[in-house]
Write a protein that holds these residues in place. Structure first.
Motif, mmCIF file in Angstrom:
data_model
loop_
_atom_site.group_PDB
_atom_site.id
_atom_site.type_symbol
_atom_site.label_atom_id
_atom_site.label_comp_id
_atom_site.label_asym_id
_atom_site.label_seq_id
_atom_site.Cartn_x
_atom_site.Cartn_y
_atom_site.Cartn_z
ATOM 1 N N ASP A 86 -0.597 0.273 4.419
ATOM 2 C CA ASP A 86 -0.160 -0.958 3.747
ATOM 3 C C ASP A 86 -1.296 -1.535 2.913
ATOM 4 O O ASP A 86 -2.456 -1.496 3.310
ATOM 5 C CB ASP A 86 0.278 -2.014 4.767
ATOM 6 C CG ASP A 86 1.632 -1.724 5.390
ATOM 7 O OD1 ASP A 86 2.345 -0.843 4.878
ATOM 8 O OD2 ASP A 86 1.948 -2.372 6.402
ATOM 9 N N GLU A 87 -0.939 -2.095 1.760
ATOM 10 C CA GLU A 87 -1.905 -2.797 0.929
ATOM 11 C C GLU A 87 -1.790 -4.281 1.244
ATOM 12 O O GLU A 87 -0.686 -4.826 1.280
ATOM 13 C CB GLU A 87 -1.620 -2.546 -0.557
ATOM 14 C CG GLU A 87 -2.712 -3.032 -1.460
ATOM 15 C CD GLU A 87 -2.499 -2.624 -2.902
ATOM 16 O OE1 GLU A 87 -3.204 -3.192 -3.758
ATOM 17 O OE2 GLU A 87 -1.646 -1.770 -3.175
ATOM 18 N N VAL A 88 -2.936 -4.921 1.517
ATOM 19 C CA VAL A 88 -2.936 -6.311 1.969
ATOM 20 C C VAL A 88 -3.921 -7.161 1.178
ATOM 21 O O VAL A 88 -4.838 -6.639 0.543
ATOM 22 C CB VAL A 88 -3.275 -6.405 3.475
ATOM 23 C CG1 VAL A 88 -2.192 -5.771 4.323
ATOM 24 C CG2 VAL A 88 -4.630 -5.788 3.775
ATOM 25 N N LEU A 98 -3.642 -12.438 4.606
ATOM 26 C CA LEU A 98 -2.857 -13.455 3.913
ATOM 27 C C LEU A 98 -1.480 -12.970 3.502
ATOM 28 O O LEU A 98 -0.511 -13.717 3.544
ATOM 29 C CB LEU A 98 -3.621 -13.941 2.676
ATOM 30 C CG LEU A 98 -5.014 -14.519 2.941
ATOM 31 C CD1 LEU A 98 -5.690 -14.837 1.629
ATOM 32 C CD2 LEU A 98 -4.934 -15.728 3.829
ATOM 33 N N ALA A 99 -1.400 -11.700 3.076
ATOM 34 C CA ALA A 99 -0.113 -11.172 2.595
ATOM 35 C C ALA A 99 -0.152 -9.662 2.588
ATOM 36 O O ALA A 99 -1.210 -9.039 2.504
ATOM 37 C CB ALA A 99 0.169 -11.697 1.195
ATOM 38 N N LYS A 100 1.047 -9.093 2.636
ATOM 39 C CA LYS A 100 1.211 -7.656 2.464
ATOM 40 C C LYS A 100 1.788 -7.447 1.071
ATOM 41 O O LYS A 100 2.762 -8.107 0.694
ATOM 42 C CB LYS A 100 2.154 -7.118 3.543
ATOM 43 C CG LYS A 100 2.326 -5.627 3.515
ATOM 44 C CD LYS A 100 2.903 -5.067 4.812
ATOM 45 C CE LYS A 100 4.360 -5.285 4.947
ATOM 46 N NZ LYS A 100 4.947 -4.522 6.072
ATOM 47 N N VAL A 101 1.188 -6.569 0.283
ATOM 48 C CA VAL A 101 1.615 -6.331 -1.096
ATOM 49 C C VAL A 101 2.820 -5.384 -1.075
ATOM 50 O O VAL A 101 2.745 -4.287 -0.532
ATOM 51 C CB VAL A 101 0.477 -5.718 -1.941
ATOM 52 C CG1 VAL A 101 0.953 -5.436 -3.358
ATOM 53 C CG2 VAL A 101 -0.731 -6.653 -1.950
ATOM 54 N N GLU A 102 3.934 -5.843 -1.629
ATOM 55 C CA GLU A 102 5.146 -5.018 -1.725
ATOM 56 C C GLU A 102 5.020 -4.109 -2.928
ATOM 57 O O GLU A 102 4.614 -4.545 -3.995
ATOM 58 C CB GLU A 102 6.386 -5.904 -1.843
ATOM 59 C CG GLU A 102 6.629 -6.788 -0.652
ATOM 60 C CD GLU A 102 7.024 -6.017 0.595
ATOM 61 O OE1 GLU A 102 7.696 -4.977 0.470
ATOM 62 O OE2 GLU A 102 6.649 -6.473 1.692
ATOM 63 N N LYS A 103 5.404 -2.886 -2.746
ATOM 64 C CA LYS A 103 5.289 -1.909 -3.847
ATOM 65 C C LYS A 103 6.584 -1.723 -4.569
ATOM 66 O O LYS A 103 7.623 -1.937 -4.162
ATOM 67 C CB LYS A 103 4.790 -0.567 -3.303
ATOM 68 C CG LYS A 103 3.401 -0.697 -2.752
ATOM 69 C CD LYS A 103 2.920 0.588 -2.189
ATOM 70 C CE LYS A 103 1.537 0.376 -1.589
ATOM 71 N NZ LYS A 103 0.987 1.530 -1.018
#
Length: 100
Positions: free
Chosen positions: A67-69, A95-100
């Protein structure tokens, strides 16, 4: 344990590989090495088993390996493993998980 890094985080901690600092600004200005800021974005490379609850069960983490965060500027602890700089932080520091 994540392949190649040799770390298994405990409880609700995660290991994050920070993204590389940007070489140019949005306007196209090339930045020298001393002006580059560390990214507050990275990829999860290892996750712990989850926080131990009073009931004895583990609370599942909401992130997984790959996951990209996004995380805070001063979040976590920096460690150097096999010549690679990584951050170990609690899931609550994310802070957040980046949605792809």
């Amino acid at each position: 344990m994540a392949k190649g890094i040799g770390l298994k985080p405990l409880d609700d901690r995660v290991v994050v590989r920070s993204a590389e600092a940007e070489d140019t600004t949005a306007g196209g200005i090339v930045l020298p090495d001393n002006a580059k800021e560390k990214q507050q974005r990275g990829e999860i490379v290892a996750v712990g088993p989850g926080k131990l609850l009073d009931s004895g069960e583990r609370a599942a983490l909401s992130v997984t390996v790959g996951d990209e965060v996004l995380f805070g500027k001063y979040a976590g602890n920096e460690v150097k493993i096999n010549g690679e700089e990584l951050k170990i932080m609690r899931e609550s520091d994310l802070l957040a998980k980046v949605e792809k």
